[in-house]
Structures are given as structure tokens and as C-alpha cells.
Motif scaffolding. Structure first.
Motif, PDB file in Angstrom:
ATOM      1  N   VAL A  81       1.050  -1.333   0.016  1.00 27.86           N
ATOM      2  CA  VAL A  81      -0.133  -0.119   0.092  1.00 27.86           C
ATOM      3  C   VAL A  81       0.864   1.232   0.001  1.00 27.86           C
ATOM      4  N   THR A  82       0.281   2.292  -0.398  1.00 28.61           N
ATOM      5  CA  THR A  82       0.715   3.796  -0.613  1.00 28.61           C
ATOM      6  C   THR A  82      -0.021   4.457   0.528  1.00 28.61           C
ATOM      7  N   LEU A  83       0.750   5.129   1.688  1.00 30.90           N
ATOM      8  CA  LEU A  83       0.098   5.780   2.769  1.00 30.90           C
ATOM      9  C   LEU A  83       0.666   7.212   2.375  1.00 30.90           C
ATOM     10  N   THR A  84      -0.521   8.140   2.772  1.00 27.22           N
ATOM     11  CA  THR A  84      -0.551   9.389   2.470  1.00 27.22           C
ATOM     12  C   THR A  84      -0.701  10.301   3.742  1.00 27.22           C
ATOM     13  N   ASP A 125      -3.306   5.314   9.958  1.00 25.73           N
ATOM     14  CA  ASP A 125      -2.951   6.592  10.161  1.00 25.73           C
ATOM     15  C   ASP A 125      -1.231   6.806   9.999  1.00 25.73           C
ATOM     16  N   LEU A 126      -0.904   7.738   9.348  1.00 24.62           N
ATOM     17  CA  LEU A 126       0.342   7.818   9.031  1.00 24.62           C
ATOM     18  C   LEU A 126       1.279   9.078   9.654  1.00 24.62           C
ATOM     19  N   GLU A 149      -9.757  -6.436   8.015  1.00 22.64           N
ATOM     20  CA  GLU A 149      -9.655  -5.068   7.586  1.00 22.64           C
ATOM     21  C   GLU A 149      -8.948  -4.065   8.424  1.00 22.64           C
ATOM     22  N   PRO A 184      -6.265   8.714   6.757  1.00 21.57           N
ATOM     23  CA  PRO A 184      -6.178   7.493   6.884  1.00 21.57           C
ATOM     24  C   PRO A 184      -6.276   6.548   5.673  1.00 21.57           C
ATOM     25  N   THR A 185      -5.736   5.499   5.665  1.00 23.85           N
ATOM     26  CA  THR A 185      -5.654   4.612   4.444  1.00 23.85           C
ATOM     27  C   THR A 185      -6.442   3.206   5.016  1.00 23.85           C
ATOM     28  N   ARG A 186      -7.268   2.975   4.209  1.00 27.46           N
ATOM     29  CA  ARG A 186      -8.024   1.558   4.659  1.00 27.46           C
ATOM     30  C   ARG A 186      -7.700   0.587   3.700  1.00 27.46           C
ATOM     31  N   VAL A 187      -7.305  -0.664   4.408  1.00 29.06           N
ATOM     32  CA  VAL A 187      -7.191  -1.907   3.444  1.00 29.06           C
ATOM     33  C   VAL A 187      -7.840  -3.104   3.879  1.00 29.06           C
ATOM     34  N   THR A 230      -7.191  -0.080   9.169  1.00 30.32           N
ATOM     35  CA  THR A 230      -6.935   1.266   8.600  1.00 30.32           C
ATOM     36  C   THR A 230      -5.686   1.843   9.406  1.00 30.32           C
TER      37      THR A 230
END
Length: 301
Positions: free
Chosen positions: A169-172, A190-191, A186, A176-179, A188
């Protein structure tokens, strides 16, 4: 008789001429001192707050662990990466984190407090997924610095790729990024969360919200949060100047606003000891005069 009179006169003259030594009033001494306290700092490689539900038991087993956590000033190095969870995989030790390097460091003194955490080539596992990693990272770091007189600093860095439940995955930093992986669960992410106040700072490299249902190892559901590479600090208290109070003079009445201010004796060549010197001289003159009268009385008799 003339010899006695001469001796008395000489004694009186010697007393009057002798230097008068009297105790001068105590002089107040002032001063300043500085007091300060040490700062505080902490760091942790991995922190979990998970609830693990078992299939054949309608109970939840909490998984609360803090790996490689240190705190300052009273810090203690910890290197445990393995935890035990009763009822899961027959109670055998469960490896929560595998990493080539996992560092947590915290230092604090009266000038600066600093927390630092770093993980390199790490894999995080949860109960029920012995072969599939919850997350894999190349390297994550967090640092928090709180120094007296300076603005606290908090920063986190993510280096390299991230894999969640087998997916790259690519985080920004925008949100939050959900996979989601069907049949597995699942996650989620937070970077790089940071926060600062006037005296504190905190940085978290990765925060995960987990909801997986692996249906393996007698595990039905795993839910909760994980934190990767967290660092915190609190700045030391700034030095406070303290003035020592002047001791009170015995036998001296405090001057009120209505009383006239005393004359500056320095301008007339006097000092605060002048009244004592004059009083001592008068006393000695009186003693000498008494000696003269005594001699005369004896002569007349």
C-alpha cells in the motif's frame, strides 16, 4: 598619696583613650538562587490494545503489550518482542513483532528531554494469522525533543514500502488509508501523527485500527489498535530565580510611613555603628570619673 593620684589619673586616661569595640548590628544579606526540575521522556517500539475473541469460549482475551518501552529519568531498557496469550495456540508464546532492529531510547535532564523510537525491517503478527503478517515495514522512526526555552519538536518518518495483510500500500499524510482483504479482515492506518504544546511533544509513526476474523488457532475475531514507533517528551521546568528574605533586626521597630526617614550618615562621615561608639565612650568616661572621685575621697580621709 601623690603616687596613687597619678596612677588613678593614668588609668582613667588609658580607659578613655582605648579603642571601643562593640558588636555592630547584623547586616542583612540578600541573594538569589535557581531551582529547576528534570524533564520527562518516553519511547516505545510497539504498543497494542487488542481484544481477542475465542471460538469455543464466549470470552474476550485482552492483549495489552508494550514492547521495548523506556521512560526517563528512570529508564529501563527492554527488548522483549514475544508475549504469551492464554487460550491461543495452546498457550504457547506468541511472537507479536519480528524485526532486524528495534530501538527505544529516552533521556532527560534539567535542560532537555528526548524520546526516540526506531524499527527496521519489521513484521507484526496477530493471533490467528501465524503466516500472514498484519503489517510489514522497512523502517519507521519517531522523535520528540523538548528543550528549555525552545519550542518542542515532534517528527516521524516512514522509509520504504509498507505491506498490509499481504497487500503493498501507499500511505499519505492527508488521511487514513483503509485496506480490506475478504475472508481475512480490515486494517485502517494513520501515518505520522504528531502533536505539540508549549512544553510537550508526541510523535507516532504508524497507528493501526484492526478488525480481522482469521478463523484459525481457535480465534474468531481480533479487534483494537496498534501503535508503531511512538516518542514523547515534556520539557524541564524553567529555572526560577528565588530571592532570600533579609533577616529581621532585633530591637528595631519597623519604620512607618509617618516617621521621617533617617539621615544619610555616610554624607557626614558617620555610619550605623556611630551611636554605639559614642555610647561606649561616654560609659568609659563615667568609669574614669568615678575612679578620680574615689582617689580624692581617700586623700581627704
Amino acid at each position: 598619696m601623690p603616687a596613687r593620684r597619678s596612677a588613678a589619673l593614668a588609668a582613667a586616661a588609658a580607659l578613655v583613650a582605648a579603642p571601643v569595640v562593640l558588636a555592630a548590628p547584623a547586616q542583612a544579606t540578600g541573594g538569589t538562587g535557581a531551582t529547576s526540575g528534570k524533564g520527562k521522556a518516553g519511547a516505545v517500539v510497539l504498543r497494542t490494545a487488542l481484544d481477542v475473541s475465542l471460538l469455543n469460549k464466549s470470552v474476550e482475551v485482552p492483549l495489552r503489550a508494550s514492547l521495548n518501552e523506556v521512560r526517563a529519568p528512570a529508564d529501563a531498557d527492554r527488548t522483549a518482542l514475544t508475549v504469551e496469550l492464554d487460550g491461543v495456540d495452546k498457550g504457547r508464546p506468541f511472537t507479536l513483532l519480528r524485526a532486524d532492529a528495534a530501538t527505544a531510547r529516552a533521556t532527560a535532564d534539567d535542560r532537555k528531554a528526548e524520546g526516540y523510537a526506531d524499527i527496521a525491517r519489521a513484521k507484526v503478527h496477530v493471533p490467528g494469522l501465524p503466516l500472514l503478517s498484519l503489517i510489514e515495514v522497512q523502517e519507521v522512526t519517531s522523535k520528540a525533543v523538548c528543550e528549555v526555552g525552545k519550542k518542542p519538536v515532534a517528527e516521524s518518518n516512514l522509509l520504504g514500502s509498507v505491506t498490509v495483510l499481504g497487500k503493498k500500500v501507499t500511505l499519505t499524510a492527508g488521511g487514513p488509508t483503509r485496506v480490506e482483504v475478504p475472508g481475512v479482515g480490515e486494517v485502517t492506518l494513520d501515518l505520522s501523527k504528531t502533536r505539540t504544546t508549549s512544553r510537550t511533544a508526541a510523535a507516532t509513526a504508524l497507528g493501526l485500527r484492526v478488525a480481522v476474523n482469521p478463523l484459525k488457532l481457535n480465534v474468531a475475531d481480533v479487534q483494537g489498535t496498534l501503535t508503531l514507533a511512538e516518542a514523547t517528551c515534556e520539557a524541564p521546568a524553567e529555572p526560577v530565580e528565588q530571592e532570600r528574605p533579609e533577616p529581621e533586626k532585633e530591637g528595631v521597630e519597623p519604620q512607618t510611613a509617618s516617621e521621617p526617614a533617617p539621615e544619610n550618615l555616610a554624607e557626614t562621615g558617620g555610619s550605623s555603628t556611630t551611636p554605639y561608639l559614642v555610647g561606649g565612650a561616654v560609659l568609659l568616661l563615667a568609669v574614669g570619673g568615678g575612679a578620680m572621685l574615689l582617689v580624692r575621697g581617700r586623700d581627704r580621709s
